[in-house]
Motif scaffolding. Structure first.
Motif, PDB file in Angstrom:
ATOM      1  N   SER A  86      47.102  44.062  41.920  1.00 16.13           N
ATOM      2  CA  SER A  86      46.087  43.157  41.392  1.00 16.13           C
ATOM      3  C   SER A  86      45.357  42.496  42.553  1.00 16.13           C
ATOM      4  O   SER A  86      45.582  42.833  43.719  1.00 16.13           O
ATOM      5  N   GLY A  87      44.486  41.549  42.210  1.00 19.13           N
ATOM      6  CA  GLY A  87      43.689  40.871  43.218  1.00 19.13           C
ATOM      7  C   GLY A  87      44.138  39.443  43.441  1.00 19.13           C
ATOM      8  O   GLY A  87      45.036  38.923  42.765  1.00 19.13           O
ATOM      9  N   ALA A  88      43.462  38.784  44.378  1.00 24.07           N
ATOM     10  CA  ALA A  88      43.808  37.408  44.725  1.00 24.07           C
ATOM     11  C   ALA A  88      43.617  36.454  43.556  1.00 24.07           C
ATOM     12  O   ALA A  88      44.236  35.376  43.520  1.00 24.07           O
ATOM     13  N   TYR A  89      42.798  36.838  42.578  1.00 20.80           N
ATOM     14  CA  TYR A  89      42.546  35.988  41.417  1.00 20.80           C
ATOM     15  C   TYR A  89      43.800  35.761  40.582  1.00 20.80           C
ATOM     16  O   TYR A  89      43.844  34.852  39.757  1.00 20.80           O
ATOM     17  N   ASP A  90      44.834  36.586  40.766  1.00 20.68           N
ATOM     18  CA  ASP A  90      46.069  36.424  39.984  1.00 20.68           C
ATOM     19  C   ASP A  90      47.063  35.452  40.610  1.00 20.68           C
ATOM     20  O   ASP A  90      48.025  35.049  39.959  1.00 20.68           O
ATOM     21  N   VAL A  91      46.863  35.087  41.869  1.00 15.35           N
ATOM     22  CA  VAL A  91      47.849  34.250  42.562  1.00 15.35           C
ATOM     23  C   VAL A  91      47.997  32.888  41.891  1.00 15.35           C
ATOM     24  O   VAL A  91      49.116  32.444  41.587  1.00 15.35           O
ATOM     25  N   ALA A  92      46.890  32.194  41.653  1.00 13.60           N
ATOM     26  CA  ALA A  92      46.964  30.857  41.051  1.00 13.60           C
ATOM     27  C   ALA A  92      47.569  30.883  39.648  1.00 13.60           C
ATOM     28  O   ALA A  92      48.457  30.070  39.342  1.00 13.60           O
ATOM     29  N   PRO A  93      47.143  31.803  38.745  1.00  9.13           N
ATOM     30  CA  PRO A  93      47.767  31.842  37.418  1.00  9.13           C
ATOM     31  C   PRO A  93      49.269  32.132  37.463  1.00  9.13           C
ATOM     32  O   PRO A  93      50.019  31.600  36.643  1.00  9.13           O
ATOM     33  N   ILE A  94      49.699  32.971  38.390  1.00  8.23           N
ATOM     34  CA  ILE A  94      51.136  33.258  38.519  1.00  8.23           C
ATOM     35  C   ILE A  94      51.896  31.993  38.890  1.00  8.23           C
ATOM     36  O   ILE A  94      52.930  31.665  38.296  1.00  8.23           O
ATOM     37  N   LYS A  95      51.373  31.268  39.863  1.00  6.26           N
ATOM     38  CA  LYS A  95      52.046  30.049  40.310  1.00  6.26           C
ATOM     39  C   LYS A  95      52.009  28.958  39.240  1.00  6.26           C
ATOM     40  O   LYS A  95      52.941  28.153  39.129  1.00  6.26           O
ATOM     41  N   GLN A  96      50.936  28.938  38.454  1.00  6.67           N
ATOM     42  CA  GLN A  96      50.869  27.977  37.362  1.00  6.67           C
ATOM     43  C   GLN A  96      51.889  28.299  36.283  1.00  6.67           C
ATOM     44  O   GLN A  96      52.494  27.404  35.695  1.00  6.67           O
ATOM     45  N   ALA A  97      52.094  29.585  36.041  1.00  7.70           N
ATOM     46  CA  ALA A  97      53.049  30.014  35.011  1.00  7.70           C
ATOM     47  C   ALA A  97      54.483  29.883  35.475  1.00  7.70           C
ATOM     48  O   ALA A  97      55.381  29.634  34.661  1.00  7.70           O
ATOM     49  N   ASN A  98      54.724  30.038  36.766  1.00 11.01           N
ATOM     50  CA  ASN A  98      56.083  29.987  37.305  1.00 11.01           C
ATOM     51  C   ASN A  98      56.034  29.444  38.725  1.00 11.01           C
ATOM     52  O   ASN A  98      55.887  30.196  39.695  1.00 11.01           O
ATOM     53  N   ALA A  99      56.155  28.140  38.838  1.00 12.68           N
ATOM     54  CA  ALA A  99      56.045  27.490  40.145  1.00 12.68           C
ATOM     55  C   ALA A  99      57.167  27.893  41.091  1.00 12.68           C
ATOM     56  O   ALA A  99      57.034  27.746  42.320  1.00 12.68           O
ATOM     57  N   ASN A 100      58.257  28.408  40.564  1.00  6.58           N
ATOM     58  CA  ASN A 100      59.413  28.743  41.404  1.00  6.58           C
ATOM     59  C   ASN A 100      59.462  30.208  41.825  1.00  6.58           C
ATOM     60  O   ASN A 100      60.395  30.613  42.536  1.00  6.58           O
ATOM     61  N   ILE A 101      58.494  30.991  41.413  1.00  3.65           N
ATOM     62  CA  ILE A 101      58.535  32.412  41.755  1.00  3.65           C
ATOM     63  C   ILE A 101      58.392  32.610  43.259  1.00  3.65           C
ATOM     64  O   ILE A 101      57.613  31.924  43.922  1.00  3.65           O
ATOM     65  N   ASP A 102      59.188  33.519  43.812  1.00  2.00           N
ATOM     66  CA  ASP A 102      59.128  33.830  45.240  1.00  2.00           C
ATOM     67  C   ASP A 102      58.174  35.014  45.401  1.00  2.00           C
ATOM     68  O   ASP A 102      58.584  36.172  45.355  1.00  2.00           O
ATOM     69  N   LEU A 103      56.901  34.700  45.573  1.00  5.97           N
ATOM     70  CA  LEU A 103      55.839  35.699  45.534  1.00  5.97           C
ATOM     71  C   LEU A 103      55.597  36.312  46.901  1.00  5.97           C
ATOM     72  O   LEU A 103      55.415  35.608  47.893  1.00  5.97           O
ATOM     73  N   GLY A 104      55.596  37.634  46.936  1.00  2.00           N
ATOM     74  CA  GLY A 104      55.215  38.362  48.134  1.00  2.00           C
ATOM     75  C   GLY A 104      53.956  39.158  47.866  1.00  2.00           C
ATOM     76  O   GLY A 104      53.714  39.606  46.743  1.00  2.00           O
ATOM     77  N   ILE A 105      53.129  39.334  48.890  1.00  2.00           N
ATOM     78  CA  ILE A 105      51.879  40.071  48.738  1.00  2.00           C
ATOM     79  C   ILE A 105      51.707  41.007  49.924  1.00  2.00           C
ATOM     80  O   ILE A 105      51.828  40.601  51.083  1.00  2.00           O
ATOM     81  N   GLY A 106      51.440  42.260  49.633  1.00  2.00           N
ATOM     82  CA  GLY A 106      51.151  43.241  50.669  1.00  2.00           C
ATOM     83  C   GLY A 106      49.912  44.030  50.308  1.00  2.00           C
ATOM     84  O   GLY A 106      49.349  43.882  49.223  1.00  2.00           O
ATOM     85  N   MET A 107      49.468  44.873  51.224  1.00  2.00           N
ATOM     86  CA  MET A 107      48.341  45.747  50.914  1.00  2.00           C
ATOM     87  C   MET A 107      48.783  46.841  49.951  1.00  2.00           C
ATOM     88  O   MET A 107      49.979  47.106  49.796  1.00  2.00           O
ATOM     89  N   VAL A 108      47.816  47.471  49.300  1.00  2.00           N
ATOM     90  CA  VAL A 108      48.119  48.615  48.448  1.00  2.00           C
ATOM     91  C   VAL A 108      48.798  49.679  49.309  1.00  2.00           C
ATOM     92  O   VAL A 108      48.302  50.004  50.395  1.00  2.00           O
ATOM     93  N   PRO A 109      49.949  50.195  48.883  1.00  2.00           N
ATOM     94  CA  PRO A 109      50.646  51.213  49.674  1.00  2.00           C
ATOM     95  C   PRO A 109      49.743  52.403  49.978  1.00  2.00           C
ATOM     96  O   PRO A 109      48.865  52.756  49.179  1.00  2.00           O
ATOM     97  N   ALA A 110      49.951  53.029  51.132  1.00  2.00           N
ATOM     98  CA  ALA A 110      49.097  54.143  51.554  1.00  2.00           C
ATOM     99  C   ALA A 110      49.938  55.290  52.083  1.00  2.00           C
ATOM    100  O   ALA A 110      50.801  55.091  52.931  1.00  2.00           O
TER     101      ALA A 110
END
Length: 421
Positions: free
Chosen positions: A277-301
């Motif tokens: 997904s895109g950066a637009y999903d980061v804020a909604p994820i954190k709003q839905a689950n403030a405790n989630i341990d979120l990692g972000i990487g590039m699309v695998p290649a």
């Protein structure tokens, strides 16, 4: 194929108008807007901007008190169809907020006004926009939208689920073989390794096309005359997309009903380990689950890193009776400062990259990925191409045909479509 219609205002007329107006002393008058004449403009915006746009409009109106912007908000579902119908019938708003993929089909039917003379008069620095954004804004060397938002996809992953499965959570999977292996380790009970979409043709094709391009494949050949989706690099990724569900069983059973929002909700609740997904999903994820341990990487290649550059811009429609006032607003939205506020991902301006908003380590992968992002083929048939691929992959996810048959069928439909040009 859509017929090319002449725009209601010719390039020569616009250029003449720009020359005449440039001699006026007042800033508003220089853009064809009288200082004492009140102008009201209708702006069709996206529903996800409803919390942002009023503040941006207020700031614009404070600097341009003779221009009032009336915003109307549209949901993603059905937005492009609504716009297309309105533009064909010439009963749309003055200004529309559009996905860059829509510029070519909308301009081809004569629905958008060219912006080149305004850009020249106001000396807008096009070199400060991402190259792909400006490339997507052009049709036959004329610019029909001014980009304000740029984005590409990354891989969001749940570090806790990775660690619980014995996977190094410090970094995202680097290639698609690793994605499959990690997804298999994470899948257990009602928790699945990866979320993919089976509905919403835009969501599905964006994710699949990212996978194909990251495997060294492409959608069309260099001159956009032939499908490349039946080539080995594309077929391999289509097969993986389908078989992650049908063979490996590492996606939710509801894949055929899941769009990107559904996957985001599943991810937020800890039911899937990763999804694109895109950066637009980061804020909604954190709003839905403030405790989630979120990692972000590039699309695998698997091969050369190459993701899809997407984005949005604002355009003046063929319905506008006040294009000069409309130009002032869309030019305002595209400035580095305002586009940073207005975009829920990243500004389309290179100079905005230094803004503190984009220095968050969690969004760094998205910023870095922009250097590898390129727009999809900018042709009027792109929507039909996406629909064809979507239909075939859906049939394959349903078990009606193999992934190989899906790509063969889609390529045949695409080649037939392009042969009619």
């Amino acid at each position: 194929m859509l017929n090319l219609k002449k725009l209601s205002v010719t390039g020569a007329a616009i250029g003449m108008l720009g020359s005449l107006l440039a001699g006026c002393g007042d800033n508003n008058a220089a853009n064809g807007v009288s200082a004492d004449k009140k102008v009201e403009l209708t702006f069709w915006d996206a529903a996800w901007n409803e919390a942002i746009t009023p503040g941006v409009i207020k700031e614009f109106e404070s600097k341009n008190p003779n221009i009032k912007i009336n915003a109307q908000y549209n949901p993603d579902n059905g937005m492009s169809d609504k716009y297309l119908i309105a533009l064909k019938q010439k009963n749309g708003p003055d200004i529309i907020n559009i996905n860059l993929d829509w510029v070519t089909p909308f301009a081809t039917i004569g629905g958008l006004q060219a912006l080149d003379s305004y850009i020249q008069t106001d000396k807008v620095d096009l070199t400060d926009f991402f190259d792909g954004s400006i490339q997507s804004a052009k049709v036959k060397d004329k610019i029909y939208t001014l980009p304000y938002r740029a984005e590409t996809h990354g891989l969001l992953y749940n570090k806790k689920l990775f660690a619980d499965a014995g996977i190094d959570a410090a970094k995202a999977p680097e290639n698609w073989k690793q994605v499959l292996e990690d997804a298999q380790k994470i899948t257990k009970g009602d928790v699945f390794g990866i979320g993919l979409v089976g509905t919403n043709f835009g969501n599905l094709t964006t994710q699949l096309f990212n996978m194909i391009q990251s495997n060294g494949g492409s959608i069309l050949n260099a001159d956009n005359t032939k499908s490349m989706l039946n080539e080995p690099a594309a077929v391999e990724m289509a097969k993986l997309y389908v078989e992650l569900s049908t063979k490996h069983k590492v996606t939710p059973n509801s894949i055929l009903q899941n769009d990107n929002i559904a996957n985001r909700n599943l991810f937020s609740s800890g039911k899937i380990g990763m999804y694109m997904s895109g950066a637009y999903d980061v804020a909604p994820i954190k709003q839905a689950n403030a405790n989630i341990d979120l990692g972000i990487g590039m699309v695998p290649a698997n091969q050369t890193r190459k993701t899809i550059l997407s984005g949005w811009g604002t355009s003046i429609t063929n319905s506008s009776k006040n294009p000069e006032a409309a130009w002032k607003f869309i030019n305002f939205l595209s400035t580095p400062e305002i586009s940073t506020k207005y975009s829920i991902t990243f500004s389309a301006r290179k100079s905005a990259a230094k803004d503190p908003k984009y220095q968050d380590p969690q969004t760094k992968a998205f910023v870095d990925a922009l250097a590898f992002a390129q727009p999809l083929p900018q042709i009027p048939e792109l929507t039909q191409i996406k629909q064809s691929v979507f239909n075939q992959i859906q049939s394959s996810l349903s078990g009606k045909i193999t992934p190989e048959e899906a790509m063969k069928n889609a390529s045949k439909e695409i080649d037939d479509l392009l042969a009619k040009k």
